[in-house]
Design an enzyme around this catalytic site. Structure first.
Site, short mmCIF file in Angstrom:
data_model
loop_
_atom_site.label_atom_id
_atom_site.label_comp_id
_atom_site.label_asym_id
_atom_site.label_seq_id
_atom_site.Cartn_x
_atom_site.Cartn_y
_atom_site.Cartn_z
N SER A 1 -52.53 -9.22 35.11
CA SER A 1 -53.57 -8.82 36.07
C SER A 1 -54.22 -7.54 35.61
CB SER A 1 -52.95 -8.60 37.45
OG SER A 1 -53.90 -8.05 38.35
N TYR B 1 -46.71 -4.96 43.29
CA TYR B 1 -47.32 -6.02 42.49
C TYR B 1 -47.82 -5.47 41.16
CZ TYR B 1 -50.82 -9.60 41.24
OH TYR B 1 -51.58 -10.55 40.59
#
Length: 292
Positions: free
Chosen positions: A185, A198
């Site tokens: 990501s 995350y």
């Protein structure tokens, strides 16, 4: 396919107020994500390959499953049992492409399950050539002082433990020319405070990819990552954001909008195919112009 202005693609679709519980379901995600159902055209770049995709029922995982099947691969998808409806739709799309589909419901936070999916895929598809480690969990955080242990444990076990358990089981089955691909990501490089746990796991995934590319390269196995930016998937309305943040999702990119899962499929095909034969240890950004 005609050339399009990337700023205007999908721009007319408004995001209404919506709230979902994790893991998020496609039918409840408005507007509906585009996985390439009507647009992706294969050209045989993965003919005869056998692929395993975790989180393959919806979002990026479904887009990759569609693309791989239309490129000639048989595909095994892993998903949570509560995502069965999404999984059934993805299986149907794989089979419509004339390829074999395997559906494996379960939770990769369970070490035994995260390991067994490899053996099940090898048995039912007759081998394993591509492993896409895509399953993930994220949730909006209201300050680190309010971050429950059970929540960051869920994030780490889904995004890291499950990934490592599946990769560990898969590597002995992989032959020279095989490919491991991780969905990292932009959060690995530009972390948001409200996604701190995350983002930490995504940074760790990048380290994993770079280390495994060095370890497995001498065996002819390539290891890479795709780093998505803001992509409209069921995970987003299930993250816990308010309506204003959902409505503005992705508008801070240079292209001015969120991406769609279909817009990532080509990156995963490239990394799995012979087109990417000299690409290993890479983190390929698909971010709408945001820098890693």
């Amino acid at each position: 396919m005609t050339m399009q202005d990337p700023r205007d693609k999908y721009r007319d679709e408004e995001v209404p107020d919506q709230h979902q519980e994790q893991p998020g379901l496609t039918e409840q995600t408005l507007p509906g994500p585009d996985h390439g159902e009507k647009t992706y055209r294969g050209s045989g770049r993965l003919e005869g390959r056998k692929a395993l995709i975790t989180g393959g029922d919806s979002g990026i995982g479904r887009a990759v499953a569609i693309a791989y099947a239309r490129e000639g691969a048989d595909v095994s998808i892993v998903y949570l049992p509560e995502e069965q409806e999404d999984a059934d739709a993805t299986v149907a799309l794989i089979e419509q492409a004339g390829r074999k589909a395997v559906a494996l419901p379960g939770d990769i936070r369970d070490e035994a399950f995260a390991t067994q999916i490899v053996a099940d895929t090898v048995e039912q598809l007759g081998g394993l050539d591509i492993v896409v480690l895509n399953a993930a969990y994220q949730k909006d955080r209201d300050g680190i002082e309010n971050l429950p242990t059970e929540e960051f444990d869920r994030v780490f076990r889904t995004n890291l433990y499950g990934m490592i358990w599946t990769a560990r089981a898969a590597v002995p089955h992989l032959q020279p020319g095989a490919s491991l691909i991780v969905t990292a990501s932009i959060q690995a490089f530009s972390p948001s405070p409200s996604l701190v746990d995350y983002a930490m796991t995504k940074a760790a995934q990048v380290a994993f990819v770079r280390a495994m590319a060095e370890e497995l390269g001498p065996r002819g196995i390539r290891v890479n990552a795709v780093a998505p930016g803001p992509i409209w998937t069921p995970l987003i309305p299930a993250t816990g954001w308010e309506v204003d943040r959902l409505a503005e999702f992705g508008q801070d990119t240079p292209l001015g909008r969120a991406g769609q899962p279909a817009e990532l499929a080509g990156a995963y095909v490239y990394l799995a195919s012979e087109d990417g034969s000299y690409t290993s240890g890479a983190v390929l950004p698909v971010t709408g112009g945001k820098h890693l």
